[in-house]
Motif scaffolding. Structure first.
Motif, PDB file in Angstrom:
ATOM      1  N   THR A   1       0.863  -1.176   0.000  1.00  0.00           N
ATOM      2  CA  THR A   1       0.000   0.000   0.000  1.00  0.00           C
ATOM      3  C   THR A   1       0.900   1.226   0.000  1.00  0.00           C
ATOM      4  O   THR A   1       2.014   1.194   0.536  1.00  0.00           O
ATOM      5  CB  THR A   1      -0.947   0.042   1.213  1.00  0.00           C
ATOM      6  OG1 THR A   1      -0.180  -0.022   2.403  1.00  0.00           O
ATOM      7  CG2 THR A   1      -1.940  -1.099   1.165  1.00  0.00           C
TER       8      THR A   1
ATOM      9  N   TYR B   1      -3.489   3.698  -1.777  1.00  0.00           N
ATOM     10  CA  TYR B   1      -3.706   2.737  -2.861  1.00  0.00           C
ATOM     11  C   TYR B   1      -2.992   1.428  -2.551  1.00  0.00           C
ATOM     12  O   TYR B   1      -1.971   1.401  -1.868  1.00  0.00           O
ATOM     13  CB  TYR B   1      -3.172   3.278  -4.191  1.00  0.00           C
ATOM     14  CG  TYR B   1      -3.928   4.472  -4.688  1.00  0.00           C
ATOM     15  CD1 TYR B   1      -5.175   4.326  -5.290  1.00  0.00           C
ATOM     16  CD2 TYR B   1      -3.409   5.746  -4.556  1.00  0.00           C
ATOM     17  CE1 TYR B   1      -5.878   5.436  -5.735  1.00  0.00           C
ATOM     18  CE2 TYR B   1      -4.108   6.855  -4.995  1.00  0.00           C
ATOM     19  CZ  TYR B   1      -5.340   6.692  -5.582  1.00  0.00           C
ATOM     20  OH  TYR B   1      -6.035   7.792  -6.016  1.00  0.00           O
ATOM     21  N   TYR B   2      -3.529   0.359  -3.107  1.00  0.00           N
ATOM     22  CA  TYR B   2      -2.919  -0.960  -3.059  1.00  0.00           C
ATOM     23  C   TYR B   2      -2.319  -1.207  -4.440  1.00  0.00           C
ATOM     24  O   TYR B   2      -2.992  -1.005  -5.459  1.00  0.00           O
ATOM     25  CB  TYR B   2      -3.995  -2.003  -2.746  1.00  0.00           C
ATOM     26  CG  TYR B   2      -3.575  -3.426  -2.964  1.00  0.00           C
ATOM     27  CD1 TYR B   2      -2.784  -4.088  -2.030  1.00  0.00           C
ATOM     28  CD2 TYR B   2      -3.974  -4.131  -4.089  1.00  0.00           C
ATOM     29  CE1 TYR B   2      -2.410  -5.412  -2.228  1.00  0.00           C
ATOM     30  CE2 TYR B   2      -3.602  -5.443  -4.292  1.00  0.00           C
ATOM     31  CZ  TYR B   2      -2.817  -6.075  -3.352  1.00  0.00           C
ATOM     32  OH  TYR B   2      -2.441  -7.377  -3.550  1.00  0.00           O
ATOM     33  N   MET B   3      -1.056  -1.621  -4.488  1.00  0.00           N
ATOM     34  CA  MET B   3      -0.411  -1.915  -5.765  1.00  0.00           C
ATOM     35  C   MET B   3       0.131  -3.339  -5.750  1.00  0.00           C
ATOM     36  O   MET B   3       0.609  -3.813  -4.721  1.00  0.00           O
ATOM     37  CB  MET B   3       0.718  -0.940  -6.059  1.00  0.00           C
ATOM     38  CG  MET B   3       0.259   0.449  -6.341  1.00  0.00           C
ATOM     39  SD  MET B   3       1.620   1.462  -6.956  1.00  0.00           S
ATOM     40  CE  MET B   3       0.734   2.920  -7.424  1.00  0.00           C
TER      41      MET B   3
ATOM     42  N   LEU C   1       1.380  -3.942 -13.686  1.00  0.00           N
ATOM     43  CA  LEU C   1       0.919  -3.239 -12.490  1.00  0.00           C
ATOM     44  C   LEU C   1      -0.597  -3.296 -12.380  1.00  0.00           C
ATOM     45  O   LEU C   1      -1.310  -3.039 -13.355  1.00  0.00           O
ATOM     46  CB  LEU C   1       1.364  -1.767 -12.556  1.00  0.00           C
ATOM     47  CG  LEU C   1       0.832  -0.837 -11.470  1.00  0.00           C
ATOM     48  CD1 LEU C   1       1.368  -1.222 -10.097  1.00  0.00           C
ATOM     49  CD2 LEU C   1       1.205   0.607 -11.812  1.00  0.00           C
ATOM     50  N   ASP C   2      -1.071  -3.642 -11.189  1.00  0.00           N
ATOM     51  CA  ASP C   2      -2.484  -3.561 -10.836  1.00  0.00           C
ATOM     52  C   ASP C   2      -2.607  -2.555  -9.698  1.00  0.00           C
ATOM     53  O   ASP C   2      -1.760  -2.549  -8.793  1.00  0.00           O
ATOM     54  CB  ASP C   2      -3.028  -4.908 -10.364  1.00  0.00           C
ATOM     55  CG  ASP C   2      -2.910  -6.010 -11.408  1.00  0.00           C
ATOM     56  OD1 ASP C   2      -2.990  -5.692 -12.611  1.00  0.00           O
ATOM     57  OD2 ASP C   2      -2.746  -7.169 -11.015  1.00  0.00           O
ATOM     58  N   ILE C   3      -3.647  -1.735  -9.726  1.00  0.00           N
ATOM     59  CA  ILE C   3      -3.873  -0.735  -8.680  1.00  0.00           C
ATOM     60  C   ILE C   3      -5.277  -0.914  -8.130  1.00  0.00           C
ATOM     61  O   ILE C   3      -6.246  -1.030  -8.888  1.00  0.00           O
ATOM     62  CB  ILE C   3      -3.710   0.702  -9.214  1.00  0.00           C
ATOM     63  CG1 ILE C   3      -2.335   0.894  -9.845  1.00  0.00           C
ATOM     64  CG2 ILE C   3      -3.930   1.719  -8.088  1.00  0.00           C
ATOM     65  CD1 ILE C   3      -2.161   2.233 -10.541  1.00  0.00           C
TER      66      ILE C   3
ATOM     67  N   PHE D   1      -6.512   9.933  -9.909  1.00  0.00           N
ATOM     68  CA  PHE D   1      -5.293   9.564  -9.185  1.00  0.00           C
ATOM     69  C   PHE D   1      -4.485  10.774  -8.720  1.00  0.00           C
ATOM     70  O   PHE D   1      -3.667  10.663  -7.830  1.00  0.00           O
ATOM     71  CB  PHE D   1      -4.403   8.653 -10.043  1.00  0.00           C
ATOM     72  CG  PHE D   1      -4.926   7.253 -10.172  1.00  0.00           C
ATOM     73  CD1 PHE D   1      -4.900   6.378  -9.094  1.00  0.00           C
ATOM     74  CD2 PHE D   1      -5.455   6.806 -11.366  1.00  0.00           C
ATOM     75  CE1 PHE D   1      -5.382   5.087  -9.211  1.00  0.00           C
ATOM     76  CE2 PHE D   1      -5.941   5.513 -11.496  1.00  0.00           C
ATOM     77  CZ  PHE D   1      -5.910   4.649 -10.413  1.00  0.00           C
TER      78      PHE D   1
END
Length: 105
Positions: A18, A26-28, A42-44, A73
Motif C-alpha cells: 500500500t 492505494y494498493y499496488m 501493475l495492478d492498482i 489519481f
C-alpha cells in the motif's frame, strides 16, 4: 510545482504493498508476466484492495495513468530506465536501473 515520489521496488520479486499518493491510499501489485507479455505488470486498487485498474505494462517514457484520469489519481506514473524512453524494465532491473515515479499534479 510538482512533487515527484519514487515508488521503492525490489528487482526479481513480485510485490504487493500500500502507498499514499496525492493524499489517497492505494494498493499496488507488481508481477512479472513472462508467459505472455514478457514485462512487469501493475495492478492498482483502493485501500480495501478493490481493483481500480489492472494489467498496466510498465513501459518507460509514458504516463501509465494517462487513460485513467477519470479515476482521479491526482498525478502521473512514469517509468524511467537507463536505456531511455520506450524501454521495458527487465525482470532483474526494476528498482535498480529502472524506476517507477509518481508525479503529483
Amino acid at each position: 510545482m510538482s512533487t515527484i515520489t519514487e515508488i521503492p521496488l525490489t528487482p526479481s520479486l513480485a510485490c504487493r504493498f500500500t502507498i499514499t499518493l496525492a493524499g489517497a491510499l492505494y494498493y499496488m501489485r507488481l508481477t512479472y508476466d513472462i508467459a505472455q507479455a514478457g514485462c512487469w505488470i501493475l495492478d492498482i486498487g483502493d485501500a480495501d484492495q478493490t481493483p481500480l485498474v489492472a494489467g498496466i505494462p510498465l513501459v518507460s517514457g509514458v504516463d501509465l495513468l494517462a487513460q485513467y484520469k477519470y479515476l482521479g489519481f491526482g498525478g502521473a506514473l512514469i517509468v524511467t530506465t537507463d536505456r531511455g524512453a520506450g524501454e521495458v524494465p527487465t525482470f532483474d532491473s526494476l528498482g535498480v536501473t529502472a524506476h517507477l515515479y509518481f508525479v503529483a499534479a
